[in-house]
Design a protein around this motif. Structure first.
Motif, PDB file in Angstrom:
ATOM      1  N   LYS A 104       0.833  -1.204   0.000  1.00 47.72           N
ATOM      2  CA  LYS A 104       0.000   0.000   0.000  1.00 47.72           C
ATOM      3  C   LYS A 104       0.868   1.255   0.000  1.00 47.72           C
ATOM      4  O   LYS A 104       0.580   2.213  -0.720  1.00 47.72           O
ATOM      5  N   LYS A 105       1.935   1.239   0.792  1.00 44.31           N
ATOM      6  CA  LYS A 105       2.827   2.405   0.876  1.00 44.31           C
ATOM      7  C   LYS A 105       3.483   2.666  -0.475  1.00 44.31           C
ATOM      8  O   LYS A 105       3.480   3.799  -0.966  1.00 44.31           O
ATOM      9  N   GLU A 106       4.029   1.622  -1.099  1.00 47.16           N
ATOM     10  CA  GLU A 106       4.679   1.793  -2.403  1.00 47.16           C
ATOM     11  C   GLU A 106       3.691   2.227  -3.481  1.00 47.16           C
ATOM     12  O   GLU A 106       4.015   3.067  -4.318  1.00 47.16           O
ATOM     13  N   LEU A 107       2.513   1.633  -3.477  1.00 50.16           N
ATOM     14  CA  LEU A 107       1.503   2.013  -4.469  1.00 50.16           C
ATOM     15  C   LEU A 107       1.070   3.464  -4.283  1.00 50.16           C
ATOM     16  O   LEU A 107       0.868   4.188  -5.262  1.00 50.16           O
ATOM     17  N   SER A 108       0.927   3.891  -3.040  1.00 48.08           N
ATOM     18  CA  SER A 108       0.518   5.272  -2.746  1.00 48.08           C
ATOM     19  C   SER A 108       1.536   6.278  -3.253  1.00 48.08           C
ATOM     20  O   SER A 108       1.186   7.412  -3.585  1.00 48.08           O
ATOM     21  N   GLU A 109       2.807   5.873  -3.281  1.00 49.03           N
ATOM     22  CA  GLU A 109       3.886   6.778  -3.689  1.00 49.03           C
ATOM     23  C   GLU A 109       4.270   6.628  -5.160  1.00 49.03           C
ATOM     24  O   GLU A 109       5.178   7.296  -5.634  1.00 49.03           O
ATOM     25  N   VAL A 162      -0.120  -7.469  -7.826  1.00 54.08           N
ATOM     26  CA  VAL A 162       1.167  -6.993  -7.338  1.00 54.08           C
ATOM     27  C   VAL A 162       1.982  -8.183  -6.842  1.00 54.08           C
ATOM     28  O   VAL A 162       1.486  -9.003  -6.072  1.00 54.08           O
ATOM     29  N   THR A 163       3.234  -8.251  -7.293  1.00 53.83           N
ATOM     30  CA  THR A 163       4.165  -9.277  -6.822  1.00 53.83           C
ATOM     31  C   THR A 163       5.242  -8.573  -6.013  1.00 53.83           C
ATOM     32  O   THR A 163       5.837  -7.586  -6.468  1.00 53.83           O
ATOM     33  N   MET A 164       5.505  -9.087  -4.819  1.00 55.18           N
ATOM     34  CA  MET A 164       6.507  -8.491  -3.931  1.00 55.18           C
ATOM     35  C   MET A 164       7.539  -9.540  -3.534  1.00 55.18           C
ATOM     36  O   MET A 164       7.265 -10.734  -3.570  1.00 55.18           O
ATOM     37  N   HIS A 165       8.703  -9.051  -3.125  1.00 53.91           N
ATOM     38  CA  HIS A 165       9.754  -9.943  -2.645  1.00 53.91           C
ATOM     39  C   HIS A 165      10.456  -9.286  -1.457  1.00 53.91           C
ATOM     40  O   HIS A 165      10.583  -8.069  -1.400  1.00 53.91           O
ATOM     41  N   LYS A 166      10.917 -10.117  -0.551  1.00 50.68           N
ATOM     42  CA  LYS A 166      11.684  -9.643   0.606  1.00 50.68           C
ATOM     43  C   LYS A 166      12.872 -10.569   0.790  1.00 50.68           C
ATOM     44  O   LYS A 166      12.719 -11.780   0.886  1.00 50.68           O
ATOM     45  N   ASN A 167      14.076  -9.983   0.800  1.00 50.28           N
ATOM     46  CA  ASN A 167      15.285 -10.737   1.127  1.00 50.28           C
ATOM     47  C   ASN A 167      15.543 -10.624   2.619  1.00 50.28           C
ATOM     48  O   ASN A 167      15.058  -9.704   3.288  1.00 50.28           O
ATOM     49  N   TYR A 168      16.352 -11.527   3.153  1.00 48.02           N
ATOM     50  CA  TYR A 168      16.730 -11.460   4.567  1.00 48.02           C
ATOM     51  C   TYR A 168      17.320 -10.089   4.871  1.00 48.02           C
ATOM     52  O   TYR A 168      18.155  -9.577   4.127  1.00 48.02           O
ATOM     53  N   GLY A 169      16.882  -9.481   5.955  1.00 40.75           N
ATOM     54  CA  GLY A 169      17.421  -8.202   6.403  1.00 40.75           C
ATOM     55  C   GLY A 169      16.965  -7.004   5.594  1.00 40.75           C
ATOM     56  O   GLY A 169      17.434  -5.894   5.820  1.00 40.75           O
ATOM     57  N   GLU A 170      16.060  -7.182   4.646  1.00 44.99           N
ATOM     58  CA  GLU A 170      15.584  -6.072   3.822  1.00 44.99           C
ATOM     59  C   GLU A 170      14.079  -5.888   4.000  1.00 44.99           C
ATOM     60  O   GLU A 170      13.433  -6.673   4.677  1.00 44.99           O
ATOM     61  N   GLU A 171      13.576  -4.838   3.361  1.00 47.69           N
ATOM     62  CA  GLU A 171      12.153  -4.556   3.405  1.00 47.69           C
ATOM     63  C   GLU A 171      11.456  -5.200   2.205  1.00 47.69           C
ATOM     64  O   GLU A 171      12.100  -5.556   1.219  1.00 47.69           O
ATOM     65  N   TRP A 172      10.127  -5.309   2.275  1.00 47.98           N
ATOM     66  CA  TRP A 172       9.338  -5.794   1.136  1.00 47.98           C
ATOM     67  C   TRP A 172       9.424  -4.772   0.020  1.00 47.98           C
ATOM     68  O   TRP A 172       9.355  -3.569   0.242  1.00 47.98           O
ATOM     69  N   LYS A 173       9.555  -5.248  -1.229  1.00 52.27           N
ATOM     70  CA  LYS A 173       9.611  -4.387  -2.407  1.00 52.27           C
ATOM     71  C   LYS A 173       8.707  -4.952  -3.500  1.00 52.27           C
ATOM     72  O   LYS A 173       8.647  -6.172  -3.692  1.00 52.27           O
ATOM     73  N   ILE A 174       8.023  -4.068  -4.207  1.00 52.11           N
ATOM     74  CA  ILE A 174       7.230  -4.490  -5.352  1.00 52.11           C
ATOM     75  C   ILE A 174       8.194  -4.802  -6.491  1.00 52.11           C
ATOM     76  O   ILE A 174       9.035  -3.963  -6.843  1.00 52.11           O
ATOM     77  N   ILE A 175       8.081  -5.999  -7.063  1.00 54.55           N
ATOM     78  CA  ILE A 175       8.939  -6.345  -8.198  1.00 54.55           C
ATOM     79  C   ILE A 175       8.160  -6.415  -9.514  1.00 54.55           C
ATOM     80  O   ILE A 175       8.750  -6.379 -10.579  1.00 54.55           O
ATOM     81  N   GLU A 176       6.833  -6.503  -9.407  1.00 53.99           N
ATOM     82  CA  GLU A 176       6.010  -6.519 -10.618  1.00 53.99           C
ATOM     83  C   GLU A 176       4.609  -6.028 -10.271  1.00 53.99           C
ATOM     84  O   GLU A 176       4.098  -6.287  -9.192  1.00 53.99           O
ATOM     85  N   MET A 177       4.017  -5.299 -11.236  1.00 54.52           N
ATOM     86  CA  MET A 177       2.680  -4.768 -11.034  1.00 54.52           C
ATOM     87  C   MET A 177       1.955  -4.753 -12.377  1.00 54.52           C
ATOM     88  O   MET A 177       2.467  -4.256 -13.357  1.00 54.52           O
ATOM     89  N   ASP A 178       0.772  -5.368 -12.430  1.00 57.93           N
ATOM     90  CA  ASP A 178      -0.045  -5.382 -13.661  1.00 57.93           C
ATOM     91  C   ASP A 178      -1.333  -4.655 -13.429  1.00 57.93           C
ATOM     92  O   ASP A 178      -2.044  -4.884 -12.519  1.00 57.93           O
TER      93      ASP A 178
END
Length: 178
Positions: A104-109, A162-178
């Motif tokens: 939601k935060k990433e989409l809002s921005e 929306v497809t998201m990914h999170k690596n160890y020690g990182e935040e969630w990030k959107i990697i794909e959006m249709d």
């Protein structure tokens, strides 16, 4: 068909009818488009499940009254109640997840999304989601999340995958959006 409808209780008829009306409105709202209550599809399916529970309970009572075996109907009722409980549980868990909040935060921005829909005024209250995570320890984890989200803008509403990914020690990030 009329014979089947006559056998249904008034509660079952009403809940199934309300469910179908909500589903039809939800699809019509997306096609026309009407920027109001796109979530009605999900509400409609919830009413259909309630209608199924009502009908199965009525069937169990009828079978007991006629001294017939109701074990198959009880199993079906248990399965439908399990589906209902799972849906209710997920409806509360997913919107409160870290991944959904990040989406939601990433989409809002997102300026491209704002250009398309206008100022983002909200999101649908029942996202469809799949979360897959792997824990390294109790605090750190990695994972993927897939959401179908209704984005409500001042110009129009859109339904996004929306497809998201999170690596160890990182935040969630959107990697794909249709």
């Amino acid at each position: 068909m009329i014979k089947i409808l006559k056998k249904l209780s008034l509660l079952t008829k009403w809940t199934i009818g309300i469910g179908l009306i909500h589903i039809l409105y939800g699809y019509a709202a997306r096609i026309i488009p009407i920027n109001f209550f796109w979530e009605s599809i999900y509400v409609g399916f919830f009413f259909l499940i309630i209608g199924a529970v009502s009908h199965l309970v009525t069937m169990i009572k009828s079978r007991k009254k006629n001294k017939q075996n109701a074990i198959g109907v009880k199993i079906a009722l248990g399965f439908v109640i399990f589906l209902l409980a799972t849906q209710v549980f997920m409806s509360f868990m997913i919107p409160n997840s870290e991944a959904y909040s990040a989406a939601k935060k990433e989409l809002s921005e997102n300026p491209l999304l704002q250009k398309d829909v206008g100022k983002i005024t909200g999101f649908g209250f029942i996202p469809i989601a799949q979360l897959l995570t792997t824990a390294k320890d109790p605090i750190d984890y990695s994972g993927d999340a897939y959401f179908n989200i209704i984005v409500k803008g001042s110009k129009k509403y859109v339904f996004l995958s929306v497809t998201m990914h999170k690596n160890y020690g990182e935040e969630w990030k959107i990697i794909e959006m249709d």
